[in-house]
Write a protein that holds these residues in place. Structure first.
Motif, mmCIF file in Angstrom:
data_model
loop_
_atom_site.group_PDB
_atom_site.id
_atom_site.type_symbol
_atom_site.label_atom_id
_atom_site.label_comp_id
_atom_site.label_asym_id
_atom_site.label_seq_id
_atom_site.Cartn_x
_atom_site.Cartn_y
_atom_site.Cartn_z
ATOM 1 N N SER A 228 19.058 7.444 44.453
ATOM 2 C CA SER A 228 19.344 8.866 44.689
ATOM 3 C C SER A 228 20.360 9.477 43.722
ATOM 4 C CB SER A 228 19.812 9.067 46.129
ATOM 5 O OG SER A 228 20.963 8.281 46.374
ATOM 6 N N VAL A 229 21.252 8.693 43.157
ATOM 7 C CA VAL A 229 22.278 9.275 42.291
ATOM 8 C C VAL A 229 21.751 9.526 40.879
ATOM 9 C CG1 VAL A 229 24.565 8.920 41.296
ATOM 10 C CG2 VAL A 229 24.125 8.247 43.649
ATOM 11 N N HIS A 230 21.259 8.505 40.212
ATOM 12 C CA HIS A 230 20.822 8.638 38.827
ATOM 13 C C HIS A 230 19.310 8.641 38.669
ATOM 14 C CE1 HIS A 230 24.949 7.954 37.639
ATOM 15 N NE2 HIS A 230 24.960 6.786 38.234
ATOM 16 N N GLY A 231 18.602 8.191 39.670
ATOM 17 C CA GLY A 231 17.152 8.066 39.549
ATOM 18 C C GLY A 231 16.726 6.729 38.983
ATOM 19 N N VAL A 232 17.682 5.923 38.506
ATOM 20 C CA VAL A 232 17.415 4.572 38.006
ATOM 21 C C VAL A 232 18.536 3.660 38.504
ATOM 22 C CG1 VAL A 232 16.096 5.238 35.946
ATOM 23 C CG2 VAL A 232 18.580 5.051 35.810
ATOM 24 N N SER A 233 18.374 2.364 38.335
ATOM 25 C CA SER A 233 19.370 1.398 38.822
ATOM 26 C C SER A 233 20.689 1.512 38.054
ATOM 27 C CB SER A 233 18.820 -0.023 38.683
ATOM 28 O OG SER A 233 18.752 -0.379 37.310
ATOM 29 N N ASN A 234 21.728 0.973 38.667
ATOM 30 C CA ASN A 234 23.035 0.934 38.003
ATOM 31 C C ASN A 234 22.966 0.131 36.706
ATOM 32 O OD1 ASN A 234 24.153 2.444 40.033
ATOM 33 N ND2 ASN A 234 25.054 0.696 41.103
ATOM 34 N N ASN A 235 22.133 -0.914 36.680
ATOM 35 C CA ASN A 235 21.985 -1.712 35.460
ATOM 36 C C ASN A 235 21.427 -0.844 34.330
ATOM 37 O OD1 ASN A 235 22.325 -3.498 37.618
ATOM 38 N ND2 ASN A 235 21.290 -5.144 36.555
ATOM 39 N N ALA A 236 20.461 0.007 34.651
ATOM 40 C CA ALA A 236 19.882 0.884 33.631
ATOM 41 C C ALA A 236 20.929 1.879 33.131
ATOM 42 C CB ALA A 236 18.665 1.616 34.187
ATOM 43 N N ILE A 237 21.746 2.396 34.034
ATOM 44 C CA ILE A 237 22.807 3.325 33.621
ATOM 45 C C ILE A 237 23.812 2.620 32.719
ATOM 46 C CG2 ILE A 237 24.759 4.713 34.457
ATOM 47 C CD1 ILE A 237 21.968 6.025 34.738
#
Length: 118
Positions: free
Chosen positions: A36-45
């Motif tokens: 919900s926050v970035h649309g992708v996983s934290n690893n991707a961010i």
């Protein structure tokens, strides 16, 4: 404008690989329901912040640095071993799935709801 909050990693680890391989295959798309926050996983961010991924049309794509580091990893002994293990796991999963598949029921079997053929 691109912001980089982290230095690129010295080498790729499991933390980066899932996101980079998904981006390479064109499967790193934004999913607001799951992330919900970035649309992708934290690893991707984290890969984005490290300069390995950038925003693309509908998802994240590899940067030149990300593509180079992923290619170098794939050519390394660690990368080769990991890819071979993934491939054999996929083949094993496919064999297991095929072994557990039952033949499709006939039309009569589908219509016979209570197991008493007329």
């Amino acid at each position: 404008m691109t912001f980089s909050f982290e230095l690129p990693p010295e080498r790729l680890t499991w933390y980066h690989l899932g996101s980079l391989l998904a981006a390479e295959a064109g499967r790193l798309t934004y999913d607001r329901g799951q992330y919900s926050v970035h649309g992708v996983s934290n690893n991707a961010i984290a890969c984005h912040w490290a300069g390995l991924l950038v925003d693309g049309d509908g998802g994240m794509v590899l940067t030149g640095l990300g593509r180079t580091m992923l290619a170098d990893w794939k050519a390394s002994p660690d990368g080769q071993a990991w890819l071979l293990a993934e491939r054999s796991d996929d083949e094993h999963d496919q064999e297991q799935h095929a072994a557990t598949q039952q033949p499709a029921p006939t039309v009569a079997e589908q219509l016979d709801l209570f197991g008493v053929a007329s």
